[in-house]
Design a protein around this motif. Structure first.
Motif, short mmCIF file in Angstrom:
data_model
loop_
_atom_site.label_atom_id
_atom_site.label_comp_id
_atom_site.label_asym_id
_atom_site.label_seq_id
_atom_site.Cartn_x
_atom_site.Cartn_y
_atom_site.Cartn_z
N LEU A 69 39.21 27.11 63.19
CA LEU A 69 39.54 26.83 61.80
C LEU A 69 40.07 25.41 61.66
CD1 LEU A 69 39.87 27.90 58.88
CD2 LEU A 69 42.16 28.64 59.54
N ASP A 70 39.47 24.66 60.76
CA ASP A 70 39.93 23.31 60.49
C ASP A 70 40.97 23.33 59.37
OD1 ASP A 70 40.13 20.52 60.48
OD2 ASP A 70 38.41 20.28 59.15
N HIS A 71 40.61 23.93 58.24
CA HIS A 71 41.53 24.09 57.12
C HIS A 71 40.94 25.06 56.10
CE1 HIS A 71 38.78 20.98 55.60
NE2 HIS A 71 39.12 21.37 54.38
N ASP A 72 41.79 25.50 55.18
CA ASP A 72 41.27 26.33 54.10
C ASP A 72 41.43 25.57 52.79
OD1 ASP A 72 43.93 26.70 53.25
OD2 ASP A 72 44.10 28.63 54.21
N GLU A 73 40.71 26.05 51.78
CA GLU A 73 40.71 25.39 50.48
C GLU A 73 40.69 26.48 49.40
OE1 GLU A 73 37.80 22.23 48.09
OE2 GLU A 73 37.24 22.93 50.08
N ARG A 74 41.42 26.22 48.34
CA ARG A 74 41.49 27.18 47.23
C ARG A 74 40.66 26.64 46.07
NH1 ARG A 74 46.70 30.29 47.31
NH2 ARG A 74 46.91 29.84 45.10
N LEU A 75 39.65 27.42 45.65
CA LEU A 75 38.77 27.03 44.55
C LEU A 75 39.05 27.90 43.34
CD1 LEU A 75 35.36 26.70 46.46
CD2 LEU A 75 37.00 24.90 45.93
N LEU A 76 39.39 27.29 42.21
CA LEU A 76 39.66 28.01 40.97
C LEU A 76 38.36 28.36 40.26
CD1 LEU A 76 42.56 26.08 39.20
CD2 LEU A 76 42.63 28.39 40.12
N PHE A 77 38.31 29.53 39.65
CA PHE A 77 37.17 29.90 38.84
C PHE A 77 37.18 29.17 37.50
CE2 PHE A 77 37.09 33.55 41.73
CZ PHE A 77 35.76 33.55 42.06
N CYS A 78 38.37 28.97 36.92
CA CYS A 78 38.48 28.28 35.63
C CYS A 78 39.92 27.85 35.42
CB CYS A 78 38.02 29.19 34.50
SG CYS A 78 39.02 30.67 34.34
N GLY A 85 35.84 39.89 29.05
CA GLY A 85 34.52 40.21 29.58
C GLY A 85 33.72 39.00 30.02
N ARG A 86 34.27 37.82 29.88
CA ARG A 86 33.56 36.60 30.27
C ARG A 86 33.40 36.52 31.78
NH1 ARG A 86 36.26 31.80 26.70
NH2 ARG A 86 36.47 33.09 24.85
N GLU A 87 32.38 35.78 32.18
CA GLU A 87 32.14 35.50 33.60
C GLU A 87 32.37 34.02 33.85
OE1 GLU A 87 28.21 36.81 34.60
OE2 GLU A 87 28.68 38.91 34.14
N TYR A 88 32.97 33.73 34.99
CA TYR A 88 33.23 32.36 35.42
C TYR A 88 32.60 32.19 36.80
CZ TYR A 88 36.70 32.70 31.71
OH TYR A 88 37.32 32.90 30.51
N VAL A 133 29.36 32.50 43.71
CA VAL A 133 30.43 33.48 43.54
C VAL A 133 31.00 33.34 42.14
CG1 VAL A 133 32.65 34.32 44.40
CG2 VAL A 133 30.98 33.37 46.00
N GLY A 134 31.15 34.49 41.47
CA GLY A 134 31.68 34.49 40.12
C GLY A 134 32.78 35.51 39.95
N LEU A 135 33.37 35.48 38.77
CA LEU A 135 34.49 36.36 38.43
C LEU A 135 34.29 36.85 37.01
CD1 LEU A 135 37.47 37.31 39.23
CD2 LEU A 135 38.21 35.32 37.92
N ARG A 136 34.45 38.15 36.80
CA ARG A 136 34.43 38.75 35.46
C ARG A 136 35.85 39.21 35.15
NH1 ARG A 136 30.50 42.82 35.77
NH2 ARG A 136 28.98 41.24 35.18
N LEU A 137 36.36 38.79 33.98
CA LEU A 137 37.71 39.16 33.54
C LEU A 137 37.60 40.06 32.32
CD1 LEU A 137 39.39 35.66 33.79
CD2 LEU A 137 39.54 37.54 35.41
N CYS A 138 38.30 41.20 32.35
CA CYS A 138 38.19 42.20 31.29
C CYS A 138 39.47 42.27 30.46
CB CYS A 138 37.90 43.56 31.90
SG CYS A 138 36.35 43.55 32.84
N ALA A 139 39.34 42.82 29.25
CA ALA A 139 40.46 42.90 28.31
C ALA A 139 41.62 43.72 28.83
CB ALA A 139 39.97 43.45 26.97
N ASP A 140 41.36 44.65 29.75
CA ASP A 140 42.44 45.49 30.28
C ASP A 140 43.13 44.84 31.48
OD1 ASP A 140 40.50 45.74 32.23
OD2 ASP A 140 40.48 47.93 32.21
#
Length: 163
Positions: A69-78, A85-88, A133-140
């Motif tokens: 392992l060299d390093h890790d990185e954190r990638l934000l969806f938005c 219900g949107r997808e990012y 890679v994506g992310l779906r966020l719901c109203a609940d």
């Protein structure tokens, strides 16, 4: 008590997750809940704008004949997620790991002073193509990881609670 903003069960006078105070509306006030609804929604929107969700990716290197392992990185969806219900989708595409039936991705969630990481299993796509890679966020306040490639193949993880 259940928080009117983030639905967290708690005891006390202020929600420990989103800092919304307990507000008691006297029963004799007609439509009391409607009177405080704009305040609740304004606080909810401010709180959700502080939520950050992404994945952790790992960079590897060769060292003394081994891959380490060299390093890790954190990638934000938005930057400002909307729970409706949107997808990012991440802009970066990833190489497919051909011998794996399932992928284990590390998702991070930061909100306020709280931070958490969760390993999420998602089916690997069979087609030999780069994956997104994506992310779906719901109203609940639930979320789901998504995977797709340029061949039209898709996969979805189970749903998970944001909090």
């Amino acid at each position: 008590m259940k928080c009117l903003v983030c639905n967290k069960e708690f005891e006390g006078v202020v929600c420990p997750r989103c800092n919304f105070p307990v507000i008691a509306v006297p029963a004799e006030i007609d439509n009391g809940e409607n009177l405080i609804a704009p305040l609740i929604e304004r606080h909810r929107q401010g709180f959700l704008q502080a939520v950050r969700i992404g994945i952790v990716i790992f960079h590897w290197k060769e060292a003394d004949g081994s891959i380490v392992l060299d390093h890790d990185e954190r990638l934000l969806f938005c930057e400002e997620p909307a729970f409706d219900g949107r997808e990012y989708w991440l802009e970066q595409k990833f190489a497919r790991i051909p011998d794996e039936k399932n992928l284990s991705l590390t998702v991070f969630i930061d909100y306020g002073s709280e931070q958490s990481e969760q390993s999420v299993e998602i089916a690997n796509l069979p087609g030999a193509a780069l994956q997104e890679v994506g992310l779906r966020l719901c109203a609940d306040f639930s979320w789901q990881l998504l995977l797709k490639n340029d061949m039209g193949e898709t996969a979805e993880s189970a749903y998970f609670s944001l909090f």
